[in-house]
Design a protein around this motif. Structure first.
Motif, PDB file in Angstrom:
ATOM      1  N   ALA A  17       0.824  -1.219   0.000  1.00  0.00           N
ATOM      2  CA  ALA A  17       0.000   0.000   0.000  1.00  0.00           C
ATOM      3  C   ALA A  17       0.857   1.268   0.000  1.00  0.00           C
ATOM      4  N   GLY A  18       2.182   1.095  -0.017  1.00  0.00           N
ATOM      5  CA  GLY A  18       3.074   2.260  -0.048  1.00  0.00           C
ATOM      6  C   GLY A  18       3.315   2.717  -1.478  1.00  0.00           C
ATOM      7  N   PHE A  19       4.268   3.598  -1.620  1.00  0.00           N
ATOM      8  CA  PHE A  19       4.555   4.217  -2.933  1.00  0.00           C
ATOM      9  C   PHE A  19       4.985   3.167  -3.969  1.00  0.00           C
ATOM     10  N   ILE A  20       6.106   2.506  -3.726  1.00  0.00           N
ATOM     11  CA  ILE A  20       6.596   1.564  -4.742  1.00  0.00           C
ATOM     12  C   ILE A  20       5.705   0.322  -4.784  1.00  0.00           C
ATOM     13  N   GLY A  21       5.256  -0.136  -3.591  1.00  0.00           N
ATOM     14  CA  GLY A  21       4.405  -1.325  -3.531  1.00  0.00           C
ATOM     15  C   GLY A  21       3.129  -1.159  -4.341  1.00  0.00           C
ATOM     16  N   ASP A  41       0.229  -5.516   4.544  1.00  0.00           N
ATOM     17  CA  ASP A  41       0.602  -4.144   4.913  1.00  0.00           C
ATOM     18  C   ASP A  41      -0.163  -3.780   6.184  1.00  0.00           C
ATOM     19  N   CYS A  42       0.491  -3.065   7.112  1.00  0.00           N
ATOM     20  CA  CYS A  42      -0.236  -2.687   8.331  1.00  0.00           C
ATOM     21  C   CYS A  42      -0.777  -1.259   8.239  1.00  0.00           C
ATOM     22  N   LEU A  43      -0.590  -0.621   7.089  1.00  0.00           N
ATOM     23  CA  LEU A  43      -1.128   0.727   6.846  1.00  0.00           C
ATOM     24  C   LEU A  43      -0.623   1.743   7.864  1.00  0.00           C
ATOM     25  N   TYR A  45       1.247   5.541   8.340  1.00  0.00           N
ATOM     26  CA  TYR A  45       0.927   6.818   7.680  1.00  0.00           C
ATOM     27  C   TYR A  45       1.226   6.758   6.170  1.00  0.00           C
ATOM     28  N   ALA A  46       2.194   5.888   5.780  1.00  0.00           N
ATOM     29  CA  ALA A  46       2.634   5.844   4.375  1.00  0.00           C
ATOM     30  C   ALA A  46       1.823   4.872   3.528  1.00  0.00           C
ATOM     31  N   GLY A  47       0.954   4.080   4.146  1.00  0.00           N
ATOM     32  CA  GLY A  47       0.166   3.098   3.404  1.00  0.00           C
ATOM     33  C   GLY A  47      -1.187   3.685   3.030  1.00  0.00           C
ATOM     34  N   ILE A  66      -1.643  -6.705   8.176  1.00  0.00           N
ATOM     35  CA  ILE A  66      -0.747  -7.417   9.105  1.00  0.00           C
ATOM     36  C   ILE A  66       0.505  -6.576   9.322  1.00  0.00           C
ATOM     37  N   ASP A  67       0.924  -6.526  10.592  1.00  0.00           N
ATOM     38  CA  ASP A  67       2.183  -5.871  10.930  1.00  0.00           C
ATOM     39  C   ASP A  67       3.281  -6.930  10.840  1.00  0.00           C
ATOM     40  N   ILE A  68       4.291  -6.693  10.031  1.00  0.00           N
ATOM     41  CA  ILE A  68       5.334  -7.723   9.865  1.00  0.00           C
ATOM     42  C   ILE A  68       6.167  -7.908  11.140  1.00  0.00           C
ATOM     43  N   CYS A  69       5.995  -7.003  12.110  1.00  0.00           N
ATOM     44  CA  CYS A  69       6.689  -7.196  13.400  1.00  0.00           C
ATOM     45  C   CYS A  69       5.975  -8.236  14.270  1.00  0.00           C
ATOM     46  N   HIS A  88       9.473  -8.276  -0.804  1.00  0.00           N
ATOM     47  CA  HIS A  88       9.430  -7.589   0.497  1.00  0.00           C
ATOM     48  C   HIS A  88       9.792  -6.109   0.355  1.00  0.00           C
ATOM     49  N   LEU A  89       8.745  -5.279   0.455  1.00  0.00           N
ATOM     50  CA  LEU A  89       8.966  -3.830   0.387  1.00  0.00           C
ATOM     51  C   LEU A  89       8.624  -3.113   1.689  1.00  0.00           C
ATOM     52  N   ALA A  90       7.887  -3.765   2.589  1.00  0.00           N
ATOM     53  CA  ALA A  90       7.431  -3.053   3.799  1.00  0.00           C
ATOM     54  C   ALA A  90       8.634  -2.521   4.562  1.00  0.00           C
ATOM     55  N   ALA A  91       8.580  -1.243   4.893  1.00  0.00           N
ATOM     56  CA  ALA A  91       9.695  -0.631   5.632  1.00  0.00           C
ATOM     57  C   ALA A  91       9.260   0.743   6.115  1.00  0.00           C
ATOM     58  N   GLU A  92       9.965   1.230   7.113  1.00  0.00           N
ATOM     59  CA  GLU A  92       9.976   2.663   7.366  1.00  0.00           C
ATOM     60  C   GLU A  92      11.012   3.201   6.398  1.00  0.00           C
ATOM     61  N   SER A  93      10.620   4.194   5.578  1.00  0.00           N
ATOM     62  CA  SER A  93      11.463   4.527   4.419  1.00  0.00           C
ATOM     63  C   SER A  93      12.034   5.944   4.409  1.00  0.00           C
ATOM     64  N   HIS A 134      14.158  -9.390  -1.648  1.00  0.00           N
ATOM     65  CA  HIS A 134      14.279  -8.299  -0.681  1.00  0.00           C
ATOM     66  C   HIS A 134      14.547  -6.993  -1.446  1.00  0.00           C
ATOM     67  N   VAL A 135      13.661  -6.013  -1.250  1.00  0.00           N
ATOM     68  CA  VAL A 135      13.809  -4.733  -1.959  1.00  0.00           C
ATOM     69  C   VAL A 135      14.557  -3.755  -1.055  1.00  0.00           C
ATOM     70  N   SER A 136      15.764  -3.388  -1.487  1.00  0.00           N
ATOM     71  CA  SER A 136      16.569  -2.514  -0.640  1.00  0.00           C
ATOM     72  C   SER A 136      17.044  -1.283  -1.420  1.00  0.00           C
ATOM     73  N   THR A 137      17.989  -0.597  -0.818  1.00  0.00           N
ATOM     74  CA  THR A 137      18.319   0.755  -1.267  1.00  0.00           C
ATOM     75  C   THR A 137      19.807   0.913  -1.537  1.00  0.00           C
ATOM     76  N   PRO A 161      20.238   6.238  10.409  1.00  0.00           N
ATOM     77  CA  PRO A 161      19.563   5.082  11.031  1.00  0.00           C
ATOM     78  C   PRO A 161      18.750   4.288  10.007  1.00  0.00           C
ATOM     79  N   TYR A 162      18.102   4.994   9.053  1.00  0.00           N
ATOM     80  CA  TYR A 162      17.347   4.282   8.014  1.00  0.00           C
ATOM     81  C   TYR A 162      18.255   3.328   7.252  1.00  0.00           C
ATOM     82  N   SER A 163      19.382   3.867   6.727  1.00  0.00           N
ATOM     83  CA  SER A 163      20.209   3.008   5.869  1.00  0.00           C
ATOM     84  C   SER A 163      20.893   1.913   6.684  1.00  0.00           C
TER      85      SER A 163
HETATM   86  P1  NAD Z   1       6.706   3.831   1.689  1.00  0.00           P
HETATM   87  O1  NAD Z   1       7.130   4.444   2.972  1.00  0.00           O
HETATM   88  O2  NAD Z   1       5.999   4.654   0.679  1.00  0.00           O
HETATM   89  O3  NAD Z   1       5.785   2.560   1.975  1.00  0.00           O
HETATM   90  C1  NAD Z   1       6.078   1.618   2.968  1.00  0.00           C
HETATM   91  C2  NAD Z   1       4.897   0.687   3.116  1.00  0.00           C
HETATM   92  O4  NAD Z   1       5.238  -0.290   4.115  1.00  0.00           O
HETATM   93  C3  NAD Z   1       3.619   1.373   3.605  1.00  0.00           C
HETATM   94  O5  NAD Z   1       2.509   0.914   2.871  1.00  0.00           O
HETATM   95  C4  NAD Z   1       3.515   0.966   5.053  1.00  0.00           C
HETATM   96  O6  NAD Z   1       2.184   0.926   5.539  1.00  0.00           O
HETATM   97  C5  NAD Z   1       4.156  -0.408   5.028  1.00  0.00           C
HETATM   98  N1  NAD Z   1       4.698  -0.784   6.328  1.00  0.00           N
HETATM   99  C6  NAD Z   1       5.545  -0.073   7.116  1.00  0.00           C
HETATM  100  N2  NAD Z   1       5.795  -0.728   8.264  1.00  0.00           N
HETATM  101  C7  NAD Z   1       5.120  -1.901   8.190  1.00  0.00           C
HETATM  102  C8  NAD Z   1       4.984  -3.012   9.070  1.00  0.00           C
HETATM  103  N3  NAD Z   1       5.597  -3.038  10.255  1.00  0.00           N
HETATM  104  N4  NAD Z   1       4.211  -4.051   8.671  1.00  0.00           N
HETATM  105  C9  NAD Z   1       3.578  -4.029   7.483  1.00  0.00           C
HETATM  106  N5  NAD Z   1       3.660  -2.990   6.624  1.00  0.00           N
HETATM  107  C10 NAD Z   1       4.424  -1.949   6.968  1.00  0.00           C
HETATM  108  O7  NAD Z   1       8.034   3.197   1.062  1.00  0.00           O
HETATM  109  P2  NAD Z   1       8.501   3.119  -0.450  1.00  0.00           P
HETATM  110  O8  NAD Z   1       9.173   4.380  -0.828  1.00  0.00           O
HETATM  111  O9  NAD Z   1       7.402   2.585  -1.275  1.00  0.00           O
HETATM  112  O10 NAD Z   1       9.660   2.012  -0.317  1.00  0.00           O
HETATM  113  C11 NAD Z   1       9.343   0.630  -0.389  1.00  0.00           C
HETATM  114  C12 NAD Z   1      10.617  -0.176  -0.199  1.00  0.00           C
HETATM  115  O11 NAD Z   1      11.567   0.165  -1.203  1.00  0.00           O
HETATM  116  C13 NAD Z   1      11.313   0.086   1.148  1.00  0.00           C
HETATM  117  O12 NAD Z   1      11.816  -1.141   1.611  1.00  0.00           O
HETATM  118  C14 NAD Z   1      12.447   1.035   0.805  1.00  0.00           C
HETATM  119  O13 NAD Z   1      13.524   0.859   1.686  1.00  0.00           O
HETATM  120  C15 NAD Z   1      12.795   0.575  -0.594  1.00  0.00           C
HETATM  121  N6  NAD Z   1      13.364   1.610  -1.485  1.00  0.00           N
HETATM  122  C16 NAD Z   1      12.734   2.809  -1.649  1.00  0.00           C
HETATM  123  C17 NAD Z   1      13.268   3.744  -2.537  1.00  0.00           C
HETATM  124  C18 NAD Z   1      12.584   5.077  -2.770  1.00  0.00           C
HETATM  125  O14 NAD Z   1      13.162   5.923  -3.456  1.00  0.00           O
HETATM  126  N7  NAD Z   1      11.390   5.302  -2.271  1.00  0.00           N
HETATM  127  C19 NAD Z   1      14.433   3.445  -3.243  1.00  0.00           C
HETATM  128  C20 NAD Z   1      15.065   2.213  -3.033  1.00  0.00           C
HETATM  129  C21 NAD Z   1      14.506   1.291  -2.161  1.00  0.00           C
END
Ligand code: NAD
Ligand code: DAU
Length: 354
Positions: A17-21, A41-43, A45-47, A66-69, A88-93, A134-137, A161-163
């Motif tokens: 439900a996030g940007f890339i997802g 996705d646990c939705l 603020y970014a979902g 679902i919260d992946i934690c 796997h894209l869920a993250a604090e980003s 695994h989708v990383s940065t 801390p993010y990276s």
């Molecule tokens: P985003 O912040 O827009 O979306 C993150 C999504 O993860 C949200 O829908 C949120 O609700 C969900 N989420 C967060 N914590 C969760 C939890 N505990 N359980 C379940 N869902 C949870 O992020 P994005 O920009 O779409 O990035 C997605 C992935 O791609 C991340 O892993 C990020 O590290 C990676 N990435 C992002 C970029 C970028 O430029 N945005 C570039 C490279 C890699």
């Protein structure tokens, strides 16, 4: 078990439900009608499920809040669907949020990834194939000087801390591949831009502020460089690596598109002036206190994915940025819905004393 037998594959997408997802699911659900996709996705603020309205009733798509934690919930979901793959894209980003409060980042990015790896390990112990993508940065590699590029063998050197939490999750994925034989691939991508990006990130924040006549806050001297990639090109790369990437490999993904922040902000201003008319928006540019530990330059050498899998970005930066500015201007309701009371509090905290 859910009634999904008629599908060829059952794939979990976390953070859908996030940007890339969201962009990824919109791309995959129509492209692979014989696959069943579950958006986990646990939705936070970014979902935002409204991104997915066009597929929410598709027979090959389902959402699970679902919260992946929460390992018990993750494990039950894996048992319910018997997935054979995970993207796997869920993250604090957001880097600035990680500086203000790293705890959530450690939880979701490290513990959350660990929980998914454990669920995958249980799945392979039960028998059957499972691919973990695994989708990383690129931020795991730290900061570049004026020359050079990040390659797949560049040493890890995370600065925020993010990276650091993303680096930790990358290492866990590699360890599960080496130790338990998990079929895993990792992609390290540069800065994405395009529709559905939360307006805390540079490009949508600048578009929104410029539209509203608010200051355009540029950190430091504005000469930090990012390598921008249109989100759809990232989604095509994920599709390729998920299907054809070699197990245990990592793939760097980037746009060959380095630009200084200040130049990017000026470009967004010029595009908005052209589309909307009015006074030149560049006059709204305001230099503010720098981000602590601000990485100077990112640039990706994408030759491995280009040579191995034939991937290349399809969008030029000129096309992508014009589409993006136009999308945000045409989707004002979407943008304003993101900007709830919570976001206004965040904005106040982040920008009032800079
Ligand atoms: P985003 O912040 O827009 O979306 C993150 C999504 O993860 C949200 O829908 C949120 O609700 C969900 N989420 C967060 N914590 C969760 C939890 N505990 N359980 C379940 N869902 C949870 O992020 P994005 O920009 O779409 O990035 C997605 C992935 O791609 C991340 O892993 C990020 O590290 C990676 N990435 C992002 C970029 C970028 O430029 N945005 C570039 C490279 C890699
Ligand atoms: O490189 C990939 C990473 O790109 C992803 O892993 C992250 O999830 C994603 O958030 C992004 O990180 P950045 O920190 O590079 O993106 P952000 O949009 O926050 O900032 C881009 C650049 O713009 C950076 O140099 C900081 C600067 N900036 C950002 C904001 C929000 C400003 O000058 N002013 C701002 O208000």
């Amino acid at each position: 078990m859910a009634k999904t037998e008629k599908f060829e594959r059952k794939i979990a997408v976390t953070g859908g439900a996030g940007f890339i997802g969201s962009n990824l699911l919109l791309y995959l659900v129509s492209r692979y009608p014989r696959y069943f996709f579950v958006n986990i996705d646990c939705l936070t603020y970014a979902g935002n499920l409204s991104n997915l309205i066009s597929i929410e009733k598709a027979p090959n798509y389902r959402f699970e809040k679902i919260d992946i934690c929460d390992y018990a919930a993750v494990s039950a979901c894996f048992e319910k669907y018997d997935f054979d793959g995970l993207i796997h894209l869920a993250a604090e980003s957001h880097v600035d949020r990680s500086i203000a409060g790293p705890a959530e980042f450690v939880k979701t990015n490290v513990i959350g990834t660990f929980n998914l790896l454990e669920a995958a390990r249980q799945k392979i112990a039960r028998g059957g194939n499972f691919r973990f993508h695994h989708v990383s940065t690129d931020e795991v590699f730290g900061s570049l000087g004026e020359s050079g590029y990040f390659g797949e063998s560049t040493p890890y050197n995370p600065n925020s801390p993010y990276s650091a939490t993303k680096a930790g999750s990358d290492h866990l994925v590699r360890a599960y591949h080496k130790t338990y034989g998990l079929d895993a691939v990792t992609t390290n991508c540069s800065n994405n831009y395009g529709p559905y990006q939360f307006p805390e990130k540079l490009i949508p924040l600048m578009i929104r502020n410029a539209k509203a006549g608010l200051p355009l806050p540029v950190y430091g001297d504005g000469r930090n460089i990012r390598d921008w990639l249109y989100v759809e090109d990232h989604c095509r790369a994920i599709d390729l690596v998920f299907h054809r990437g070699k197990s245990g490999k990592t793939y760097n993904i980037g746009g060959h598109n380095e630009i200084e922040n200040i130049e990017l902000v000026r470009l967004v201003c010029r595009l908005m002036d052209e589309i909307l008319g009015g006074e030149p928006r560049e006059k709204l540019i305001t230099y503010v206190t720098d981000r602590p530990g601000h990485d100077r330059r990112y640039a990706i050498d994408a030759s491995f994915i280009e040579n191995e899998l034939g991937w290349k970005p399809q969008y030029s930066f000129e096309q992508g940025i014009r589409r993006t500015v136009t999308w945000y201007l045409e989707n004002e309701v979407w943008l304003e819905n993101c900007v709830s009371g919570q976001y206004l509090k965040y904005y106040e905290k982040m920008y009032s004393n800079r």
